[in-house]
Write a protein that holds these residues in place. Structure first.
Motif, PDB file in Angstrom:
ATOM      1  N   GLY A   1      -5.664  -8.863 -16.609  1.00  0.00           N
ATOM      2  CA  GLY A   1      -4.306  -8.465 -16.959  1.00  0.00           C
ATOM      3  C   GLY A   1      -4.126  -6.968 -17.059  1.00  0.00           C
ATOM      4  N   ARG A   2      -5.121  -6.280 -17.594  1.00  0.00           N
ATOM      5  CA  ARG A   2      -5.017  -4.832 -17.739  1.00  0.00           C
ATOM      6  C   ARG A   2      -4.898  -4.147 -16.395  1.00  0.00           C
ATOM      7  NH1 ARG A   2      -8.508  -0.767 -17.299  1.00  0.00           N
ATOM      8  NH2 ARG A   2     -10.173  -2.261 -16.833  1.00  0.00           N
ATOM      9  N   LEU A   3      -5.713  -4.581 -15.434  1.00  0.00           N
ATOM     10  CA  LEU A   3      -5.687  -3.956 -14.113  1.00  0.00           C
ATOM     11  C   LEU A   3      -4.396  -4.293 -13.372  1.00  0.00           C
ATOM     12  CD1 LEU A   3      -7.222  -2.173 -12.190  1.00  0.00           C
ATOM     13  CD2 LEU A   3      -8.495  -4.169 -11.385  1.00  0.00           C
ATOM     14  N   ARG A   4      -3.913  -5.512 -13.536  1.00  0.00           N
ATOM     15  CA  ARG A   4      -2.667  -5.899 -12.871  1.00  0.00           C
ATOM     16  C   ARG A   4      -1.484  -5.088 -13.406  1.00  0.00           C
ATOM     17  NH1 ARG A   4      -2.043 -12.199 -11.325  1.00  0.00           N
ATOM     18  NH2 ARG A   4      -0.268 -11.236 -10.284  1.00  0.00           N
ATOM     19  N   ARG A   5      -1.513  -4.764 -14.686  1.00  0.00           N
ATOM     20  CA  ARG A   5      -0.428  -3.967 -15.258  1.00  0.00           C
ATOM     21  C   ARG A   5      -0.461  -2.532 -14.735  1.00  0.00           C
ATOM     22  NH1 ARG A   5      -1.762  -7.126 -19.784  1.00  0.00           N
ATOM     23  NH2 ARG A   5      -3.186  -5.519 -20.569  1.00  0.00           N
ATOM     24  N   ARG A   6      -1.640  -2.054 -14.421  1.00  0.00           N
ATOM     25  CA  ARG A   6      -1.773  -0.672 -13.937  1.00  0.00           C
ATOM     26  C   ARG A   6      -1.404  -0.542 -12.464  1.00  0.00           C
ATOM     27  NH1 ARG A   6      -7.692   1.096 -15.530  1.00  0.00           N
ATOM     28  NH2 ARG A   6      -6.998   3.086 -14.658  1.00  0.00           N
ATOM     29  N   LEU A   7      -1.442  -1.646 -11.745  1.00  0.00           N
ATOM     30  CA  LEU A   7      -1.143  -1.623 -10.317  1.00  0.00           C
ATOM     31  C   LEU A   7       0.223  -2.256 -10.082  1.00  0.00           C
ATOM     32  CD1 LEU A   7      -4.634  -2.754  -9.028  1.00  0.00           C
ATOM     33  CD2 LEU A   7      -3.560  -0.594  -8.433  1.00  0.00           C
ATOM     34  N   THR A   8       1.181  -1.435  -9.734  1.00  0.00           N
ATOM     35  CA  THR A   8       2.510  -1.946  -9.389  1.00  0.00           C
ATOM     36  C   THR A   8       2.639  -1.872  -7.877  1.00  0.00           C
ATOM     37  OG1 THR A   8       3.354  -1.077 -11.470  1.00  0.00           O
ATOM     38  CG2 THR A   8       4.972  -1.746  -9.831  1.00  0.00           C
ATOM     39  N   PHE A   9       2.285  -2.974  -7.222  1.00  0.00           N
ATOM     40  CA  PHE A   9       2.196  -2.965  -5.769  1.00  0.00           C
ATOM     41  C   PHE A   9       3.564  -3.039  -5.099  1.00  0.00           C
ATOM     42  CE2 PHE A   9      -2.170  -4.754  -6.449  1.00  0.00           C
ATOM     43  CZ  PHE A   9      -2.850  -3.775  -5.759  1.00  0.00           C
ATOM     44  N   ALA A  10       3.716  -2.251  -4.036  1.00  0.00           N
ATOM     45  CA  ALA A  10       4.752  -2.529  -3.043  1.00  0.00           C
ATOM     46  C   ALA A  10       4.121  -3.537  -2.097  1.00  0.00           C
ATOM     47  CB  ALA A  10       5.133  -1.241  -2.314  1.00  0.00           C
ATOM     48  N   GLU A  11       4.535  -4.780  -2.195  1.00  0.00           N
ATOM     49  CA  GLU A  11       3.845  -5.875  -1.498  1.00  0.00           C
ATOM     50  C   GLU A  11       4.675  -6.401  -0.336  1.00  0.00           C
ATOM     51  OE1 GLU A  11       2.445 -10.497  -2.410  1.00  0.00           O
ATOM     52  OE2 GLU A  11       2.881  -9.129  -4.070  1.00  0.00           O
ATOM     53  N   PHE A  12       4.026  -6.650   0.791  1.00  0.00           N
ATOM     54  CA  PHE A  12       4.699  -7.347   1.892  1.00  0.00           C
ATOM     55  C   PHE A  12       3.661  -8.015   2.792  1.00  0.00           C
ATOM     56  CE2 PHE A  12       3.918  -3.116   3.515  1.00  0.00           C
ATOM     57  CZ  PHE A  12       3.572  -3.293   4.839  1.00  0.00           C
ATOM     58  N   GLY A  13       4.126  -9.054   3.472  1.00  0.00           N
ATOM     59  CA  GLY A  13       3.249  -9.805   4.360  1.00  0.00           C
ATOM     60  C   GLY A  13       3.662  -9.646   5.811  1.00  0.00           C
ATOM     61  N   LEU A  14       2.692  -9.734   6.685  1.00  0.00           N
ATOM     62  CA  LEU A  14       2.940  -9.716   8.120  1.00  0.00           C
ATOM     63  C   LEU A  14       2.774 -11.128   8.667  1.00  0.00           C
ATOM     64  CD1 LEU A  14       1.122  -6.519   9.469  1.00  0.00           C
ATOM     65  CD2 LEU A  14       3.499  -6.792   8.752  1.00  0.00           C
ATOM     66  N   GLU A  15       3.748 -11.548   9.447  1.00  0.00           N
ATOM     67  CA  GLU A  15       3.683 -12.860  10.081  1.00  0.00           C
ATOM     68  C   GLU A  15       3.228 -12.717  11.531  1.00  0.00           C
ATOM     69  OE1 GLU A  15       4.150 -15.502   8.340  1.00  0.00           O
ATOM     70  OE2 GLU A  15       4.887 -14.466   6.537  1.00  0.00           O
ATOM     71  N   ARG A  16       2.896 -13.828  12.135  1.00  0.00           N
ATOM     72  CA  ARG A  16       2.563 -13.826  13.562  1.00  0.00           C
ATOM     73  C   ARG A  16       3.803 -13.454  14.374  1.00  0.00           C
ATOM     74  NH1 ARG A  16      -1.459 -18.955  14.674  1.00  0.00           N
ATOM     75  NH2 ARG A  16      -2.954 -18.510  12.989  1.00  0.00           N
TER      76      ARG A  16
END
Length: 356
Positions: free
Chosen positions: A162-177
């Motif tokens: 939980g501590r590490l997840r709170r420190r990392l605020t990801f800009a997240e996206f996925g690539l499709e085929r």
């Protein structure tokens, strides 16, 4: 037939990434703070193998560093310890490489000291990180941001506390085929650069794109193999038969490349399965233990646990190198192509099943 073979290499970066414009913009926004000397946002990129996650990242970083002096590092995480990850980052940053016997804690201190301006670290194949300690050490460094490239984001994120997840605020996206037309566009651009004019038709490119189900790497390698077959048979142009025969040739070539790039642990497990020609899980672990002392002698590495082996076996399956049937200890492992062998001389160590 092939005018420029580099165009078909995995490392080749086109000047423009077709049909990935939105993803390029997404990365540009995440890294925008670095333009002003501030720490960039962390990014999590995910998607199935072969859809261009690494190419997208390299292309976008190339654009960024063309406009501003931002330091970058690219770490292939498979088989690396925390010290190995930090050492790889230091290798890519300005300054001398630390000697091989520098302890992990001293490496982390050196990294802290070396980073004064924004640094972006790409953690490629991040599914292969043995633990999150390496990530913890990286995010401790002010002005250092990470780009995590993985296949299964939920599984990867579940490993973070939980501590590490709170420190990392990801800009997240996925690539499709890619769609068939999209991938055919990409193949056409490669053909225009790598083949003489008129050697392949749009219809053939669409057939390749459809057959590989939108996986760019597979499509590019199929086009290469179709051209090589046409060259071998002295065809004036790529024929429909060259295309139909290209898929298995490309599959073998990709498997060879995949095996070649995997660390020693993976290659040893693969060779045990290949020689065993169908091993149950218990047999595989017994045979690994039987050859481990000889196999690791003089390599600067130590044998790994059963739990760690299961992670490596998942990677072999993901790379289309082995097939798995059954569950738990009754799993049976077989290689997909017994003609593909490791290039690091494991056969004499592994021998035959009767030699254990």
């Amino acid at each position: 037939m092939i005018a420029d073979s580099v165009v078909f290499d995995d490392e080749h970066l086109p000047r423009r990434l077709l049909h990935r414009e939105a993803a390029v913009d997404h990365l540009s926004r995440a890294w925008e703070p670095a333009l002003g000397g501030e720490q960039a946002h962390d990014v999590l990129i995910h998607g199935p193998p072969g859809v261009g996650k690494t190419a997208l990242t390299r292309h976008s970083l190339q654009k960024l560093t063309g406009h501003v002096d931002v330091q970058t590092a690219h770490v292939r995480c498979l088989g690396k310890t925390t010290a190995g990850v930090v050492r790889s980052v230091l290798h890519d940053l300005p300054g001398s490489d630390p000697s091989v016997n520098v302890p992990r804690e001293d490496l982390c201190i050196k990294l802290q000291e070396r980073v004064d301006d924004p640094v972006i670290v790409v953690l490629d194949e991040a599914d292969g990180l043995p633990a999150t300690d390496a990530l913890d050490r990286l995010v401790d460094v002010e002005k250092l941001s990470v780009v995590v490239i993985c296949h299964n984001p939920d599984k990867w994120l579940s490993r973070l506390d939980g501590r590490l997840r709170r420190r990392l605020t990801f800009a997240e996206f996925g690539l499709e085929r890619y769609g068939v037309d999209e991938l055919a566009d990409i193949l056409e651009a490669r053909a225009n650069l790598g083949l003489p004019s008129g050697k392949v038709t749009r219809e053939q490119l669409e057939e390749i794109a459809d057959e590989v189900a939108g996986v760019a790497r597979n499509g590019i390698q199929a086009l290469r193999q179709a051209a090589l077959r046409a060259e071998e048979l002295q065809h004036d142009r790529i024929t429909d038969e060259d295309v139909s025969e290209s898929f298995e040739r490309a599959r073998r070539h990709i498997r060879e490349l995949n095996l070649e790039t995997l660390p020693f642990h993976h290659q040893l497990l693969y060779e045990l399965i290949r020689v065993g020609d169908g091993l149950e899980a218990g047999e595989l672990h017994d045979q690994y233990d039987a050859v481990a002392d000889r196999a690791y002698r003089g390599r600067g590495q130590t044998p790994i646990s059963e739990r760690a082996r299961r992670t490596k076996l998942s990677k072999l399956e993901e790379y289309d190198l082995i097939e798995v049937e059954g569950e738990n200890r009754h799993r049976v492992y077989r290689v997909c192509d017994g003609e593909i062998v490791p290039a690091i001389g494991l056969h004499q160590i592994v021998g035959s099943r009767e030699s254990y």
